[in-house]
Design an enzyme around this catalytic site. Structure first.
Site, short mmCIF file in Angstrom:
data_model
loop_
_atom_site.label_atom_id
_atom_site.label_comp_id
_atom_site.label_asym_id
_atom_site.label_seq_id
_atom_site.Cartn_x
_atom_site.Cartn_y
_atom_site.Cartn_z
N LYS A 32 59.62 45.50 -14.71
CA LYS A 32 60.03 46.29 -16.01
C LYS A 32 62.36 45.52 -16.35
CE LYS A 32 62.37 50.57 -17.25
NZ LYS A 32 62.73 52.04 -17.09
N ASN A 66 49.69 47.73 -31.50
CA ASN A 66 49.75 48.18 -33.49
C ASN A 66 49.04 49.78 -33.48
OD1 ASN A 66 46.22 47.75 -34.05
ND2 ASN A 66 47.30 45.88 -33.30
N ASP A 124 49.20 39.26 -34.10
CA ASP A 124 49.00 37.76 -34.20
C ASP A 124 49.95 37.19 -33.52
OD1 ASP A 124 47.22 37.30 -36.29
OD2 ASP A 124 48.56 39.15 -37.64
N LYS A 133 39.07 31.40 -42.90
CA LYS A 133 38.09 31.95 -42.16
C LYS A 133 36.72 31.67 -42.52
CE LYS A 133 41.49 34.94 -40.73
NZ LYS A 133 42.33 35.82 -39.60
N LYS A 186 41.47 35.20 -46.92
CA LYS A 186 41.21 35.03 -45.62
C LYS A 186 39.29 34.86 -45.10
CE LYS A 186 44.74 38.43 -43.69
NZ LYS A 186 44.65 39.90 -44.16
O1 PMT Z 1 40.69 50.98 -35.44
P1 PMT Z 1 41.05 51.90 -36.25
O2 PMT Z 1 41.88 53.09 -35.87
O3 PMT Z 1 39.54 52.65 -36.38
O4 PMT Z 1 41.35 51.33 -37.89
C1 PMT Z 1 40.74 50.22 -38.01
C2 PMT Z 1 41.44 49.18 -38.44
C3 PMT Z 1 42.74 49.49 -40.29
C4 PMT Z 1 42.44 47.94 -37.34
C5 PMT Z 1 40.44 48.03 -39.71
O5 PMT Z 1 39.68 48.81 -40.41
C6 PMT Z 1 40.50 46.98 -39.62
O6 PMT Z 1 41.10 46.48 -40.49
N1 PMT Z 1 40.09 45.39 -38.80
C7 PMT Z 1 40.92 44.92 -38.91
C8 PMT Z 1 42.54 43.95 -38.90
C9 PMT Z 1 42.91 43.15 -38.49
O7 PMT Z 1 43.23 42.94 -38.10
O8 PMT Z 1 43.46 41.81 -40.20
P2 PMT Z 1 43.75 41.07 -40.36
O9 PMT Z 1 43.92 40.54 -42.00
O10 PMT Z 1 45.43 40.85 -40.07
O11 PMT Z 1 42.78 40.04 -39.09
C10 PMT Z 1 42.06 39.98 -40.66
C11 PMT Z 1 40.76 39.10 -39.38
O12 PMT Z 1 40.87 37.95 -38.44
C12 PMT Z 1 39.96 40.56 -38.58
O13 PMT Z 1 39.15 40.35 -38.79
C13 PMT Z 1 40.81 40.52 -37.17
O14 PMT Z 1 39.36 40.92 -36.49
C14 PMT Z 1 41.10 38.95 -37.70
N2 PMT Z 1 42.17 38.46 -36.49
C15 PMT Z 1 43.32 39.03 -36.81
C16 PMT Z 1 44.23 37.76 -35.96
C17 PMT Z 1 43.34 37.20 -35.37
N3 PMT Z 1 44.37 36.44 -34.42
N4 PMT Z 1 42.21 36.88 -34.70
C18 PMT Z 1 41.06 37.59 -35.97
O15 PMT Z 1 40.20 37.68 -34.82
#
Ligand code: PMT
Length: 398
Positions: A285, A206, A275, A337, A333
């Site tokens: 490859k 991503n 995810d 969570k 969330k």
């Molecule tokens: O890295 P940058 O370029 O500075 O960008 C910043 C950012 C956009 C990445 C950051 O501000 C941000 O939003 N990070 C969380 C991104 C994310 O995965 O969001 P989510 O809404 O999909 O997940 C919710 C939370 O669960 C997040 O805290 C994530 O770290 C966590 N998560 C998600 C999926 C997973 N399998 N495990 C997790 O721990």
């Protein structure tokens, strides 16, 4: 009591640094003065040496204590670097990371917080170049005591006067307090993307650059915390002082978080964890054949949810990267969570979310409070989150 490095530069207001030094010493702090060559034309180093009882350094090769490399020694021992007054030239050199005299060398070598009180002609202060340098420094966590309005020595009127001495001294004392409000606290942070291999050359990933997570690590360090940064692949240089654990995939990040979670008091999940991952990574490859190729994806573990369910006394903070109905999805969330706080960013908004230097965050607290932050540098967003952490721990400890 703290050891304060007072940087004095070649502004007409250099004489006022004597009062600043004296007031800080009245508070019981030790002051070491470092002057630029220009400052020594306005006030004598002997004045500061007599006032503070410590030798004053100017040149990079000044070694007041034989056998000790002064800039490293001073930089390491300082609890705060206060530059008052700071000229436009010094701001520019600091922003560029130059190390062409003792003061700028110290500023690069120190891990202590840096506080700057500028003083210059109003036209110079409002010049886009000076403002850009100040912004660069702010984005790195340097703080400013804004100049005051008034009439300058040259007769011009406007914003540019060195702030009043009590304002500078209060700001320095407050910064010192914040510099240690997370001392002894272990903060665990995830940052950056994860890369899920398809074959040895391709991956599912991503747009995360890691900037948000690294800014959090910097802010936590600036408050005195012990920081472990678990980072996916990024092009960033990790902040000095953090324990850095590099991972590639979500499952590696999961293992690293599990291994370090028990030892932390605060966990902040800023990483953009994939995810889903390809069900199996090809060992070689995959050649282009012209035929369609369907990738089968399987879910990755939810790292944040897996540790938050056993968080005990720990403070657990997540991020939510949303594209629509941001608050609605983030609230799900937050409770789903078991988080104490979630920082929501709309990643479709220009200047917010992935790979940019700024962000616009809304903080949703578990008790229902909502705090909207303006669009600001990621370092400033990080500072607010770390302040919330410090407030929370202070309240908990009574
Ligand atoms: O890295 P940058 O370029 O500075 O960008 C910043 C950012 C956009 C990445 C950051 O501000 C941000 O939003 N990070 C969380 C991104 C994310 O995965 O969001 P989510 O809404 O999909 O997940 C919710 C939370 O669960 C997040 O805290 C994530 O770290 C966590 N998560 C998600 C999926 C997973 N399998 N495990 C997790 O721990």
């Amino acid at each position: 009591m703290a050891k304060i490095l007072l940087g004095v530069t070649g502004s007409i207001a250099a004489y006022r640094a004597c009062d600043v030094a004296r007031e800080l010493m009245h508070g019981g702090h030790t002051v070491h003065v470092v002057m630029t060559r220009a400052a020594t034309r306005l006030i004598s180093p002997d004045t500061f040496a007599a006032l503070t009882g410590n030798p004053v350094v100017v040149e990079v090769f000044d070694e007041p204590v034989p056998g000790q490399i002064a800039h490293i020694q001073l930089a390491q021992e300082a609890d705060l670097v206060l530059i008052a007054p700071a000229t436009a030239h010094t701001l520019a050199r600091l922003a560029l990371g130059l190390a062409d005299d003792m003061l700028t060398t110290l500023a690069l070598a120190t891990r202590a917080p840096i506080l700057i009180a500028p003083a210059m002609n109003p036209a110079m202060w409002s010049h886009p170049a000076t403002q850009a340098h100040a912004e660069t420094l702010r984005a790195r966590g340097v703080e400013f005591v804004e100049p005051a309005y008034g009439t300058m020595a040259c007769g011009d009127e406007g914003w540019g006067k060195l702030a009043d001495t009590p304002v500078i001294v209060q700001a320095a004392l407050q910064r010192l307090r914040r510099a240690c409000d997370l001392q002894g606290v272990h903060v665990l942070i995830t940052a950056g993307p994860t890369y899920e291999p398809i074959d040895p050359v391709r991956f599912v990933g991503n747009r995360s650059s890691g900037k948000m997570g690294y800014a959090l690590a910097e802010a936590a360090l600036a408050h005195g915390a012990t920081v472990t940064l678990i980072t996916g692949p990024t092009a960033l240089t990790p902040p000095v002082g953090a324990q850095v654990i590099r991972v590639q995939t979500a499952r590696q990040m999961y293992d690293a978080v599990q291994a370090h979670f028990d030892a932390c008091e605060v966990f902040i999940a800023a990483a953009a964890v994939a995810d889903y991952r390809p069900e199996r990574a090809l060992p070689r490859k995959r050649k282009r054949t012209g035929a369609e190729w369907t990738l089968r994806l399987v879910p990755n573990p939810d790292i944040l949810a897996s540790v938050a369910e056993r968080k005990g006394h720990r403070l657990v903070i997540g991020f939510a990267a949303e594209t629509d109905k941001a608050l609605q999805h983030a609230k799900v969330k937050l409770s789903g969570k078991n988080l104490d706080l979630i920082a929501v960013n709309n990643v479709l908004e220009p200047g917010s979310g992935f790979a940019v230097d700024t962000n616009r965050l809304t903080l949703l607290y578990a008790d229902g409070r909502i705090e909207e932050l303006p669009m600001m540098p990621k370092r400033a967003c990080a500072e607010r989150i770390i302040e919330v952490v410090a407030e929370h721990l202070r309240q908990r400890r009574g």
